[in-house]
Design a protein around this motif. Structure first.
Motif, mmCIF file in Angstrom:
data_model
loop_
_atom_site.group_PDB
_atom_site.id
_atom_site.type_symbol
_atom_site.label_atom_id
_atom_site.label_comp_id
_atom_site.label_asym_id
_atom_site.label_seq_id
_atom_site.Cartn_x
_atom_site.Cartn_y
_atom_site.Cartn_z
ATOM 1 N N ASN A 123 0.807 -1.220 0.000
ATOM 2 C CA ASN A 123 0.000 0.000 0.000
ATOM 3 C C ASN A 123 0.847 1.282 0.000
ATOM 4 O O ASN A 123 0.383 2.346 0.386
ATOM 5 C CB ASN A 123 -0.965 0.027 1.196
ATOM 6 C CG ASN A 123 -2.135 0.981 0.969
ATOM 7 O OD1 ASN A 123 -2.596 1.150 -0.167
ATOM 8 N ND2 ASN A 123 -2.597 1.632 2.033
ATOM 9 N N TYR A 124 2.087 1.158 -0.462
ATOM 10 C CA TYR A 124 2.949 2.335 -0.603
ATOM 11 C C TYR A 124 2.951 2.868 -2.042
ATOM 12 O O TYR A 124 3.621 3.861 -2.338
ATOM 13 C CB TYR A 124 4.393 2.011 -0.212
ATOM 14 C CG TYR A 124 4.626 1.982 1.291
ATOM 15 C CD1 TYR A 124 4.641 3.163 2.027
ATOM 16 C CD2 TYR A 124 4.820 0.776 1.956
ATOM 17 C CE1 TYR A 124 4.852 3.143 3.399
ATOM 18 C CE2 TYR A 124 5.036 0.742 3.332
ATOM 19 C CZ TYR A 124 5.055 1.927 4.046
ATOM 20 O OH TYR A 124 5.254 1.907 5.407
ATOM 21 N N ALA A 125 2.239 2.195 -2.936
ATOM 22 C CA ALA A 125 2.207 2.627 -4.334
ATOM 23 C C ALA A 125 0.848 2.279 -4.931
ATOM 24 O O ALA A 125 0.129 1.407 -4.428
ATOM 25 C CB ALA A 125 3.327 1.962 -5.120
ATOM 26 N N TYR A 126 0.491 2.970 -6.010
ATOM 27 C CA TYR A 126 -0.785 2.731 -6.676
ATOM 28 C C TYR A 126 -0.614 2.937 -8.182
ATOM 29 O O TYR A 126 0.267 3.680 -8.640
ATOM 30 C CB TYR A 126 -1.870 3.656 -6.123
ATOM 31 C CG TYR A 126 -1.554 5.131 -6.230
ATOM 32 C CD1 TYR A 126 -1.996 5.893 -7.314
ATOM 33 C CD2 TYR A 126 -0.813 5.782 -5.228
ATOM 34 C CE1 TYR A 126 -1.721 7.250 -7.399
ATOM 35 C CE2 TYR A 126 -0.529 7.136 -5.309
ATOM 36 C CZ TYR A 126 -0.981 7.862 -6.390
ATOM 37 O OH TYR A 126 -0.694 9.189 -6.484
ATOM 38 N N GLU A 127 -1.460 2.241 -8.924
ATOM 39 C CA GLU A 127 -1.389 2.286 -10.389
ATOM 40 C C GLU A 127 -2.578 3.049 -10.944
ATOM 41 O O GLU A 127 -3.706 2.911 -10.459
ATOM 42 C CB GLU A 127 -1.369 0.853 -10.944
ATOM 43 C CG GLU A 127 -1.231 0.792 -12.453
ATOM 44 C CD GLU A 127 -2.551 0.497 -13.153
ATOM 45 O OE1 GLU A 127 -2.640 0.740 -14.374
ATOM 46 O OE2 GLU A 127 -3.506 0.059 -12.469
ATOM 47 N N ILE A 128 -2.315 3.899 -11.935
ATOM 48 C CA ILE A 128 -3.377 4.622 -12.642
ATOM 49 C C ILE A 128 -3.097 4.543 -14.136
ATOM 50 O O ILE A 128 -2.122 5.144 -14.626
ATOM 51 C CB ILE A 128 -3.450 6.114 -12.224
ATOM 52 C CG1 ILE A 128 -3.716 6.267 -10.732
ATOM 53 C CG2 ILE A 128 -4.541 6.833 -13.016
ATOM 54 C CD1 ILE A 128 -3.724 7.702 -10.269
ATOM 55 N N ASP A 129 -3.912 3.765 -14.842
ATOM 56 C CA ASP A 129 -3.842 3.714 -16.304
ATOM 57 C C ASP A 129 -2.422 3.448 -16.810
ATOM 58 O O ASP A 129 -1.926 4.132 -17.710
ATOM 59 C CB ASP A 129 -4.379 5.026 -16.894
ATOM 60 C CG ASP A 129 -4.552 4.942 -18.413
ATOM 61 O OD1 ASP A 129 -4.757 3.819 -18.922
ATOM 62 O OD2 ASP A 129 -4.451 5.992 -19.083
#
Length: 530
Positions: free
Chosen positions: A131-137
């Motif tokens: 939960n230290y990173a997230y993906e967008i498109d």
């Protein structure tokens, strides 16, 4: 040894994870152009630190990366119609030419981003899981607010970091200060497969991954220019410690900027000086001397005048080596009992060596260490001037001083034997000095004086001693002027039918491996094997 730790803002005793080993990572260049003098400063600073640690008996594992995947490389490749990795390879080769010329020891490993894509993808995947990173498109960002210690290196607050990222603001991000770990590929752009689609790594993740791969999850020293403190090194800490839950680096060391008219030297400002162009004008040891003559954390303002001063100062140190070369006899067998004067001299030399080491132990204070080297130089010169060369005890003492003096110089690597310091021009000057001696012997004082005057006016200082004539280059001489003078002198001798003198020049050059040729285009000097 004490070093200034940027992380804590103070000098701290260097205590490595293994008492006999130092693990060190230094950020390397982005390979889209030749390196400039500003890039060269961290190279020399951390090369000097490495050499000193090795001198102190430490086993140093030294890693320096190459960023061969980056927006600047892609843009340059598009401009030149080249493949990005091919372009990067060209400038990696050019980097090694410049670094080798500057006397930089090669790292134990020089990892490249393009060789570690799988490692980087794996690290990003773990950051998403935690939960230290997230993906967008297809893009992946680091979630800064979840790393509670963010800002501990630079001392900035999140508000101050809003505009600190290297890329334009992306409205899709959760927070403005979140930074890219993975970038979605544009059409026909260099890319690799990933769980988020084709793309390439962000700038910061590469160093976190490669440092851990070669040095472990926690290591001793991370170095670089002070411009990297934020955001690059701050982001390295966040990524790495979010991944492992362990301290990433124990000691962060940063060198000050090189400035031009008080502004940071950089390609973006257009006020940079390509290193190899400077090395065309000044020997490598002069450039190294210049770069360490100021404490590494202090800014260093550049101009040609300071390089000239550095060359003259270094020549004084090198003159001492010349004097020792002439004085010391390898055969010093027999009675070497020292008189009081010799004992006092060697005690002074050893004291200056201790002072040198103390200066280096004090946060790599090369400027202060050089001061003690100059004191040692003066002491040695004075001793030799008064000593009897036939006195075995004086020989013994001078040899000890020689070993100590050159040992200190080798720690700083300022006595580099390079093409610039051992060039053909030295040989031609030696032939001129031999011709001057012949002219004096034959009482042709007009010729003798004209040679001396010419050399003096062109930056060559001549010193006549009882044993031989020495010379040293006091200024950045124009080699072509020296060549033209020799050629014109030989031509004048031939016109005056002074064939013995003309032949003296030709044969003298031949002994030095140089040939003087009469061609349709004129007279030229070339290497004998060409």
């Amino acid at each position: 040894m004490q070093v200034y730790n940027t992380l804590n803002g103070r000098k701290e005793k260097l205590q490595t994870l293994n008492p006999h080993e130092v693990k060190m990572y230094v950020c390397g260049p982005t390979t889209y152009n030749y390196i400039h003098l500003g890039n060269a400063r961290p190279l020399v600073v951390f090369d000097t630190l490495r050499r000193y640690l090795e001198y102190k008996g430490k086993n140093v594992t030294y890693i320096q990366n190459f960023t061969d995947v980056d927006d600047k490389i892609l843009n340059r490749a598009n401009e030149e119609g080249a493949e990005p990795l091919t372009l990067a390879e060209v400038y990696i080769d050019e980097y090694f030419k410049d670094a080798d010329a500057l006397g930089i020891k090669r790292a134990n490993y020089h990892p490249r981003v393009s060789d570690h894509i799988e490692d980087i993808v794996e690290a990003i995947s773990k950051l998403i899981e935690k939960n230290y990173a997230y993906e967008i498109d297809g893009d992946v960002y680091f979630r800064v607010k979840n790393f509670k210690e963010y800002g501990k290196l630079s001392g900035r607050t999140l508000d101050e970091m809003m505009a600190g990222t290297r890329v334009e603001v992306d409205e899709r991000k959760e927070e403005t200060f979140d930074f890219a770990l993975w970038k979605k590929a544009k059409a026909d752009e260099l890319s690799w497969n990933s769980p988020w689609g084709k793309g390439r790594p962000g700038w910061h993740i590469e160093c976190s991954v490669m440092a851990a791969k070669y040095l472990g999850e926690t290591f001793d020293i991370h170095g670089g220019g002070s411009d990297l403190i934020f955001p690059h090194h701050e982001n390295e800490i966040a990524q790495s410690e979010a991944l492992t839950g362990k301290p990433f680096v124990n000691y962060w060391m940063h060198n000050g900027f090189i400035t031009v008219n008080k502004e940071k030297m950089s390609k973006s400002l257009g006020n940079f000086f390509i290193l190899r162009e400077i090395l065309d004008k000044y020997p490598a040891d002069v450039v190294r001397f210049y770069l360490i003559s100021t404490h590494y954390r202090s800014p260093l303002d550049f101009d040609d005048g300071k390089l000239e001063e550095a060359r003259k100062a270094l020549n004084r140190l090198k003159t001492t080596i010349t004097l020792l070369d002439e004085f010391v006899n390898d055969d010093i067998s027999g009675n070497t009992e020292l008189d009081e004067e010799s004992k006092a001299f060697i005690q002074e030399v050893e004291g200056l060596k201790d002072n040198f080491i103390n200066a280096m132990d004090d946060d790599l204070n090369t400027a202060k260490a050089l001061g003690y080297l100059f004191e040692m130089s003066h002491s040695i010169n004075s001793f030799i001037a008064k000593a009897d060369k036939n006195d075995k005890s004086k020989q013994s003492v001078a040899k000890k001083a020689y070993i100590t003096y050159t040992e200190m110089g080798s720690v700083l690597n300022i006595f580099i034997k390079s093409e610039k310091t051992d060039s053909n021009i030295d040989s031609i000057i030696e032939v001129l000095l031999d011709l001057r001696q012949l002219a004096r012997k034959e009482k042709d004082y007009a010729l003798s004086d004209s040679i001396r005057d010419f050399l003096s006016q062109n930056g060559v200082k001549i010193e006549d001693t009882s044993e031989k004539t020495r010379f040293r280059l006091e200024e950045n001489i124009n080699e072509q002027d020296i060549l033209d003078y020799v050629v014109n002198l030989r031509t004048e001798f031939k016109q005056k039918k002074q064939y013995q003198m003309a032949d003296f020049i030709r044969e003298g050059l031949k002994e030095k491996g140089l040939i003087i040729e009469d061609t349709r285009e004129g007279v030229r000097i070339k290497l004998a094997n060409l």
